[in-house]
Design an enzyme around this catalytic site. Structure first.
Site, mmCIF file in Angstrom:
data_model
loop_
_atom_site.group_PDB
_atom_site.id
_atom_site.type_symbol
_atom_site.label_atom_id
_atom_site.label_comp_id
_atom_site.label_asym_id
_atom_site.label_seq_id
_atom_site.Cartn_x
_atom_site.Cartn_y
_atom_site.Cartn_z
ATOM 1 N N LYS A 79 0.839 -1.211 0.000
ATOM 2 C CA LYS A 79 0.000 0.000 0.000
ATOM 3 C C LYS A 79 0.871 1.257 0.000
ATOM 4 C CE LYS A 79 -2.266 -0.961 3.874
ATOM 5 N NZ LYS A 79 -1.636 -2.222 4.327
ATOM 6 N N ARG A 82 -9.570 0.967 9.329
ATOM 7 C CA ARG A 82 -9.096 -0.381 9.641
ATOM 8 C C ARG A 82 -10.140 -1.218 10.362
ATOM 9 N NH1 ARG A 82 -3.229 0.544 9.278
ATOM 10 N NH2 ARG A 82 -2.100 -1.365 9.740
ATOM 11 N N ARG A 120 11.608 -5.570 4.410
ATOM 12 C CA ARG A 120 11.273 -4.146 4.218
ATOM 13 C C ARG A 120 12.248 -3.210 4.946
ATOM 14 N NH1 ARG A 120 5.257 -2.110 4.864
ATOM 15 N NH2 ARG A 120 5.324 -3.065 6.918
ATOM 16 N N ARG A 154 11.467 -1.170 10.404
ATOM 17 C CA ARG A 154 10.429 -0.785 11.354
ATOM 18 C C ARG A 154 10.448 -1.764 12.533
ATOM 19 N NH1 ARG A 154 4.883 0.038 8.077
ATOM 20 N NH2 ARG A 154 4.152 -0.974 9.966
ATOM 21 N N ARG A 214 -0.309 -9.013 12.920
ATOM 22 C CA ARG A 214 -0.921 -7.915 12.160
ATOM 23 C C ARG A 214 -1.842 -8.468 11.068
ATOM 24 N NH1 ARG A 214 4.408 -5.185 10.669
ATOM 25 N NH2 ARG A 214 3.241 -3.827 9.303
#
Ligand code: AMP
Length: 216
Positions: free
Chosen positions: A13, A88, A127, A159, A170
């Site tokens: 996203k 969300r 990532r 992160r 998640r």
């Protein structure tokens, strides 16, 4: 136009919103980025939410809804927001609807990136984010260009919530709380499904087709 980019964590996203915001002159509203900014600055809100964000659970609707109203009410961003990571859950969806109505706006399109848990695990563990400009990369699939003047190795950070266990948590939160939001927008016939496992360029081309229709 106002657009929602929808999908599980690690679906791409953020990467796609970066392209879209530049090409279509939109403003990217990433609630995750806003929260990480508060954590980084160690504001009272940042201190309160740090452990929640790092555990993969959702921050309270009240906090999130106040952050987004600040942006929706801003005339500079009127009808040019791309929502990344919001709404969300159904309560946030209803709040978004109400807030947009209050400022004479609406959602024009929901782009849903479909990705399986296996791919998400790979994406999340690889990532990195450039601490200078915020661009997102992946060690395996999408490293920064060797000649980049900004995103050099020493500025690429992981992160804190990007590890496999928290990625699974998640993903579960997404399936339980976030996926029902699709039903809401499906009823309004606003959702376009896209294979989020295709290449970054192919995904972007497909998204552009839908955005070009709205732009007219
Ligand atoms: P993201 O960058 O979108 O993956 O978000 C990272 C984390 O920030 C999530 O796992 C949540 O803890 C929190 N977060 C981001 N957006 C929201 C939201 N709309 N509602 C509640 N929590 C959120």
């Amino acid at each position: 136009m106002n657009v929602i980019i929808f999908g599980p964590p690690g679906a791409g996203k953020g990467t796609q919103s970066e392209f879209i915001e530049k090409k279509y002159n939109l403003f990217k509203l990433s609630t995750g980025d806003l929260l990480r900014e508060e954590i980084k600055k160690k504001t009272p809100l940042g201190i309160k939410i740090k452990s929640i964000v790092n555990s993969g659970s959702l921050v309270s609707d009240q906090i999130i809804n106040s952050l987004i109203e600040n942006i929706i009410s801003n005339e500079d961003y009127k009808n040019r927001i791309i929502f990344d990571g919001y709404p969300r859950n159904l309560a946030q969806t209803e709040n978004l609807n109400k807030t947009l109505l209050k400022y004479n706006q609406k959602i024009d399109l929901v782009i849903r990136l479909k990705v399986t848990l296996d791919v998400i695990k790979q994406r999340i563990t690889g990532r990195t984010v450039c601490s200078r400009c915020g661009s997102t990369y992946n060690d395996f699939f999408n490293p920064p260009k060797a000649n980049s003047t900004c995103c050099q190795k020493e500025f690429l950070k992981k992160r804190e919530d990007d590890n496999v266990d928290i990625a699974i948590k998640r993903f579960e939160t997404y399936e339980e709380s976030t996926e029902p939001v699709l039903g809401y927008y499906n009823k309004m016939d606003l959702v376009k499904d896209i294979n989020g496992e295709a290449s970054i360029d192919d995904i972007y081309s497909e998204i552009s087709v839908y955005l070009n229709v709205i732009e007219g």
